[in-house]
Motif scaffolding. Structure first.
Motif, mmCIF file in Angstrom:
data_model
loop_
_atom_site.group_PDB
_atom_site.id
_atom_site.type_symbol
_atom_site.label_atom_id
_atom_site.label_comp_id
_atom_site.label_asym_id
_atom_site.label_seq_id
_atom_site.Cartn_x
_atom_site.Cartn_y
_atom_site.Cartn_z
ATOM 1 N N UNK A 1 1.657 -13.300 6.558
ATOM 2 C CA UNK A 1 1.671 -12.839 7.944
ATOM 3 C C UNK A 1 1.796 -11.322 8.078
ATOM 4 N N UNK A 2 1.932 -10.609 6.962
ATOM 5 C CA UNK A 2 1.969 -9.147 7.001
ATOM 6 C C UNK A 2 0.581 -8.606 7.299
ATOM 7 N N UNK A 3 0.501 -7.420 7.852
ATOM 8 C CA UNK A 3 -0.796 -6.776 7.996
ATOM 9 C C UNK A 3 -1.273 -6.364 6.604
ATOM 10 N N UNK A 4 -2.540 -6.142 6.448
ATOM 11 C CA UNK A 4 -3.157 -5.921 5.140
ATOM 12 C C UNK A 4 -2.509 -4.781 4.372
ATOM 13 N N UNK A 5 -2.210 -3.673 5.024
ATOM 14 C CA UNK A 5 -1.578 -2.548 4.336
ATOM 15 C C UNK A 5 -0.222 -2.928 3.748
ATOM 16 N N UNK A 6 0.529 -3.744 4.462
ATOM 17 C CA UNK A 6 1.825 -4.206 3.963
ATOM 18 C C UNK A 6 1.635 -5.172 2.789
ATOM 19 N N UNK A 7 0.602 -5.991 2.824
ATOM 20 C CA UNK A 7 0.307 -6.881 1.695
ATOM 21 C C UNK A 7 -0.018 -6.065 0.453
ATOM 22 N N UNK A 8 -0.837 -5.028 0.615
ATOM 23 C CA UNK A 8 -1.199 -4.165 -0.507
ATOM 24 C C UNK A 8 0.048 -3.502 -1.087
ATOM 25 N N UNK A 9 0.915 -3.024 -0.206
ATOM 26 C CA UNK A 9 2.168 -2.404 -0.652
ATOM 27 C C UNK A 9 3.024 -3.415 -1.424
ATOM 28 N N UNK A 10 3.134 -4.629 -0.900
ATOM 29 C CA UNK A 10 3.948 -5.659 -1.558
ATOM 30 C C UNK A 10 3.397 -6.000 -2.940
ATOM 31 N N UNK A 11 2.092 -6.112 -3.055
ATOM 32 C CA UNK A 11 1.464 -6.401 -4.349
ATOM 33 C C UNK A 11 1.776 -5.295 -5.350
ATOM 34 N N UNK A 12 1.625 -4.045 -4.923
ATOM 35 C CA UNK A 12 1.894 -2.925 -5.826
ATOM 36 C C UNK A 12 3.380 -2.843 -6.183
ATOM 37 N N UNK A 13 4.245 -3.169 -5.245
ATOM 38 C CA UNK A 13 5.682 -3.195 -5.526
ATOM 39 C C UNK A 13 5.996 -4.237 -6.603
ATOM 40 N N UNK A 14 5.428 -5.415 -6.469
ATOM 41 C CA UNK A 14 5.662 -6.466 -7.468
ATOM 42 C C UNK A 14 5.074 -6.071 -8.828
ATOM 43 N N UNK A 15 3.903 -5.442 -8.825
ATOM 44 C CA UNK A 15 3.311 -4.975 -10.081
ATOM 45 C C UNK A 15 4.233 -3.955 -10.744
ATOM 46 N N UNK A 16 4.832 -3.054 -9.969
ATOM 47 C CA UNK A 16 5.773 -2.071 -10.497
ATOM 48 C C UNK A 16 6.973 -2.775 -11.139
ATOM 49 N N UNK A 17 7.492 -3.803 -10.499
ATOM 50 C CA UNK A 17 8.623 -4.529 -11.073
ATOM 51 C C UNK A 17 8.231 -5.230 -12.375
ATOM 52 N N UNK A 18 7.031 -5.772 -12.444
ATOM 53 C CA UNK A 18 6.553 -6.404 -13.681
ATOM 54 C C UNK A 18 6.455 -5.356 -14.786
ATOM 55 N N UNK A 19 5.942 -4.181 -14.460
ATOM 56 C CA UNK A 19 5.847 -3.085 -15.435
ATOM 57 C C UNK A 19 7.241 -2.713 -15.935
ATOM 58 N N UNK A 20 8.206 -2.612 -15.036
ATOM 59 C CA UNK A 20 9.576 -2.281 -15.443
ATOM 60 C C UNK A 20 10.147 -3.346 -16.378
ATOM 61 N N UNK A 21 9.889 -4.610 -16.097
ATOM 62 C CA UNK A 21 10.371 -5.691 -16.954
ATOM 63 C C UNK A 21 9.742 -5.605 -18.345
ATOM 64 N N UNK A 22 8.457 -5.294 -18.407
ATOM 65 C CA UNK A 22 7.772 -5.189 -19.700
ATOM 66 C C UNK A 22 8.238 -3.964 -20.474
ATOM 67 N N UNK A 23 8.503 -2.881 -19.775
ATOM 68 C CA UNK A 23 9.040 -1.701 -20.453
ATOM 69 C C UNK A 23 10.407 -2.002 -21.054
ATOM 70 N N UNK A 24 11.201 -2.799 -20.372
ATOM 71 C CA UNK A 24 12.512 -3.177 -20.887
ATOM 72 C C UNK A 24 12.398 -3.965 -22.186
ATOM 73 N N UNK A 25 11.319 -4.710 -22.360
ATOM 74 C CA UNK A 25 11.092 -5.435 -23.602
ATOM 75 C C UNK A 25 10.621 -4.511 -24.724
ATOM 76 N N UNK A 26 9.913 -3.458 -24.371
ATOM 77 C CA UNK A 26 9.362 -2.526 -25.360
ATOM 78 C C UNK A 26 10.341 -1.462 -25.826
ATOM 79 N N UNK A 27 11.244 -1.058 -24.946
ATOM 80 C CA UNK A 27 12.122 0.072 -25.237
ATOM 81 C C UNK A 27 13.576 -0.410 -25.283
ATOM 82 N N UNK A 28 14.167 -0.445 -26.479
ATOM 83 C CA UNK A 28 15.568 -0.868 -26.578
ATOM 84 C C UNK A 28 16.474 0.008 -25.710
ATOM 85 N N UNK A 29 17.367 -0.627 -24.976
ATOM 86 C CA UNK A 29 18.301 0.091 -24.113
ATOM 87 C C UNK A 29 17.716 0.573 -22.808
ATOM 88 N N UNK A 30 16.502 0.162 -22.502
ATOM 89 C CA UNK A 30 15.848 0.576 -21.263
ATOM 90 C C UNK A 30 16.645 0.099 -20.112
#
Length: 116
Positions: free
Chosen positions: A87-116
């Motif tokens: 129900x969000x407008x398209x710009x908010x959907x795009x923002x939400x998708x990119x926000x979730x992608x950023x969180x996935x990247x942070x989770x993967x970096x935590x697996x790659x870098x000890x103590x991240x």
């Protein structure tokens, strides 16, 4: 095979950016690595993230106040799924998708870098 999220994370580590770069700097690297257009639209984000290893992106009715979420299944995590509020407008959907992608990247970096 194209560029994927794990390759992007390895690039950040190689450049010494893991845990040190601002979200804005990571966004610039993301745009460059995945060759996004200046103003990526919803379908472009779907295409790029699917090719990058996100298993699924879906617009759904989410619980009140929740704009987006991501999760993975399986013993090794599996490919993540991103859900965003339909129900969000398209710009908010795009923002939400990119926000979730950023969180996935942070989770993967935590697996790659000890103590991240």
């Amino acid at each position: 095979m194209g560029r994927d999220l794990d390759g992007f994370c390895r690039r950040l580590v190689k450049k010494g950016m893991a845990g040190k770069a601002s979200p804005g700097r990571i966004a610039l690297e993301f745009v460059d690595y995945f060759a996004l257009s200046t103003y990526p639209h919803l379908m472009e984000l779907h295409q790029v993230l699917r090719e990058a290893g996100v298993g699924e992106l879906r617009a759904e009715r989410l619980p009140s106040g929740l704009r987006g979420l991501h999760f993975s299944y399986g013993p090794d995590g599996g490919d993540p799924t991103i859900l965003y509020e339909q129900e969000q407008w398209t710009g908010a959907q795009e923002h939400s998708i990119l926000h979730e992608a950023y969180e996935i990247i942070q989770e993967r970096l935590a697996l790659l870098v000890p103590g991240y």
